[in-house]
Design a protein around this motif. Structure first.
Motif, mmCIF file in Angstrom:
data_model
loop_
_atom_site.group_PDB
_atom_site.id
_atom_site.type_symbol
_atom_site.label_atom_id
_atom_site.label_comp_id
_atom_site.label_asym_id
_atom_site.label_seq_id
_atom_site.Cartn_x
_atom_site.Cartn_y
_atom_site.Cartn_z
ATOM 1 N N ALA A 25 9.481 5.885 -8.029
ATOM 2 C CA ALA A 25 10.647 5.319 -8.705
ATOM 3 C C ALA A 25 11.908 5.401 -7.859
ATOM 4 O O ALA A 25 12.799 4.560 -7.968
ATOM 5 C CB ALA A 25 10.865 6.039 -10.033
ATOM 6 N N ASP A 26 11.972 6.424 -6.979
ATOM 7 C CA ASP A 26 13.166 6.572 -6.139
ATOM 8 C C ASP A 26 13.101 5.737 -4.872
ATOM 9 O O ASP A 26 13.998 5.803 -4.029
ATOM 10 C CB ASP A 26 13.394 8.044 -5.779
ATOM 11 C CG ASP A 26 12.248 8.642 -4.956
ATOM 12 O OD1 ASP A 26 11.270 7.909 -4.682
ATOM 13 O OD2 ASP A 26 12.334 9.822 -4.598
ATOM 14 N N GLY A 27 12.034 4.937 -4.730
ATOM 15 C CA GLY A 27 11.922 4.053 -3.577
ATOM 16 C C GLY A 27 11.224 4.646 -2.381
ATOM 17 O O GLY A 27 11.059 3.973 -1.358
ATOM 18 N N THR A 28 10.773 5.910 -2.458
ATOM 19 C CA THR A 28 10.057 6.529 -1.345
ATOM 20 C C THR A 28 8.566 6.242 -1.472
ATOM 21 O O THR A 28 8.061 5.936 -2.555
ATOM 22 C CB THR A 28 10.293 8.050 -1.306
ATOM 23 O OG1 THR A 28 9.863 8.620 -2.555
ATOM 24 C CG2 THR A 28 11.766 8.358 -1.095
ATOM 25 N N ILE A 29 7.862 6.348 -0.344
ATOM 26 C CA ILE A 29 6.420 6.068 -0.334
ATOM 27 C C ILE A 29 5.668 7.141 -1.107
ATOM 28 O O ILE A 29 5.906 8.341 -0.920
ATOM 29 C CB ILE A 29 5.898 5.998 1.110
ATOM 30 C CG1 ILE A 29 6.533 4.816 1.848
ATOM 31 C CG2 ILE A 29 4.381 5.866 1.132
ATOM 32 C CD1 ILE A 29 6.188 4.764 3.319
ATOM 33 N N ASN A 30 4.790 6.721 -1.958
ATOM 34 C CA ASN A 30 3.924 7.653 -2.687
ATOM 35 C C ASN A 30 2.689 7.912 -1.833
ATOM 36 O O ASN A 30 1.656 7.264 -1.973
ATOM 37 C CB ASN A 30 3.532 7.059 -4.043
ATOM 38 C CG ASN A 30 2.772 8.051 -4.906
ATOM 39 O OD1 ASN A 30 2.547 9.191 -4.501
ATOM 40 N ND2 ASN A 30 2.388 7.619 -6.092
ATOM 41 N N ILE A 255 17.453 -0.125 -2.841
ATOM 42 C CA ILE A 255 16.018 -0.421 -2.777
ATOM 43 C C ILE A 255 15.693 -1.460 -3.838
ATOM 44 O O ILE A 255 16.172 -1.377 -4.981
ATOM 45 C CB ILE A 255 15.176 0.845 -3.023
ATOM 46 C CG1 ILE A 255 15.444 1.882 -1.928
ATOM 47 C CG2 ILE A 255 13.696 0.507 -3.065
ATOM 48 C CD1 ILE A 255 14.882 3.231 -2.230
ATOM 49 N N GLU A 256 14.920 -2.430 -3.457
ATOM 50 C CA GLU A 256 14.519 -3.470 -4.401
ATOM 51 C C GLU A 256 13.022 -3.652 -4.330
ATOM 52 O O GLU A 256 12.449 -3.833 -3.256
ATOM 53 C CB GLU A 256 15.218 -4.791 -4.060
ATOM 54 C CG GLU A 256 14.867 -5.929 -5.012
ATOM 55 C CD GLU A 256 15.558 -7.226 -4.631
ATOM 56 O OE1 GLU A 256 15.234 -8.262 -5.229
ATOM 57 O OE2 GLU A 256 16.424 -7.196 -3.725
#
Length: 289
Positions: A25-30, A255-256
């Motif tokens: 959700a924060d735009g970082t890679i899971n 981030i989009e």
């Protein structure tokens, strides 16, 4: 002429298998939902180093990677293919590093190694696509650099001859050693694992990987070639203000998430008539042909 070669390698998430859960959700890679792989262009770089090793008896190839202890898998992959040893640069102080902080930590490790003739890495990593780390390391070490390398042709008389694949064509350059070389994905692919090397190094591990297993510790202690070096910030005399988040000026402004959806869907039956009709339609509306 024997050489000391450092190959820069990175463990990256496999971006070929990106799905809806690949980003948090924060735009970082899971990273938990994506398999970790050897960065593809770093494998091209490893192959160039192994070719030089074959042509120059006595040459030593050392893999250098930065990441959590699980990045030792990258070193094992390199050993299976012909590298001589490896180093995992691992410390919580390195977490969250951008390219500037990453290149600082790696250059500090290279200084610690000393007496390095060639530093070879992939042009860029598939999780960032910046192509910045190699050139930044060259600048920090005060070394000449050759980018977009497609083939390292020779290493003679203290100079390396490199064929570069650039936008306008191909060029061949000579560069004094020591130097930094970054390799394109168009270079020769890396050789497969060697069966003998797999048998020799399959138990290679970091000290932290076997810390809780006395039997494995004793086994590796009797076979020093199985011990993968594990360095931290203190080992390489790193300035913590230049490491990790503290040393990373890069900030994400926004981030989009972009989701591609088909406007229309059409099912075509498994028969020649429907396939021919579809092809004719695509030709008429100039989608193909």
């Amino acid at each position: 002429m024997s050489l000391n070669i450092v190959v820069l390698a990175k463990q990256v998430p496999d971006t070929r298998n990106v799905g809806k859960d690949a980003m948090k959700a924060d735009g970082t890679i899971n990273r938990a939902v994506l398999p970790a792989i050897f960065n593809p262009e770093d494998l091209n770089a490893l192959e160039q180093a192994l070719k030089i090793k074959e042509e120059n008896p006595g040459t030593r190839v050392t893999l250098l990677t930065m990441g959590p202890p699980r990045a030792a898998e990258i070193v094992r992959e390199g050993l299976f293919r012909g590298a001589d040893d490896g180093i995992v640069l691992s410390d919580r102080a390195f977490a969250g590093a951008d390219t500037l902080a990453t290149s600082y930590a790696l250059s500090a490790a290279i200084r610690k190694l000393g007496n390095v003739d060639l530093i070879i890495g992939g042009r860029q990593a598939i999780d960032g696509d910046t192509a910045q780390v190699g050139p930044q390391i060259a600048e920090k070490l005060g070394l000449p650099q050759v980018t977009y390398a497609e083939d390292i042709l020779s290493t003679k008389d203290g100079k390396v001859t490199v064929k570069r694949r650039i936008e306008s064509g191909v060029e061949t350059v000579k560069c004094p050693m020591p130097c930094v070389i970054t390799v394109n994905g168009s270079a020769e692919p890396c050789r497969p694992r060697n069966a003998k090397n797999i048998q020799k190094y399959k138990y290679a591990a970091l000290p932290s990987e076997v810390a809780a297993d006395e039997a494995k510790k004793e086994f590796i202690a009797k076979r020093p070639y199985l011990s993968i070096m594990e360095w931290n910030a203190q080992t390489v005399d790193a300035d913590l203000s230049q490491c990790g988040l503290a040393g990373s000026p890069t900030k994400v402004k926004g981030i989009e998430n972009v989701v591609f959806t088909a406007k229309e869907a059409r099912n075509v039956g498994n028969n020649d008539a429907e396939l021919e009709d579809l092809i004719k339609e695509l030709i008429v509306n100039h989608t193909i042909g």
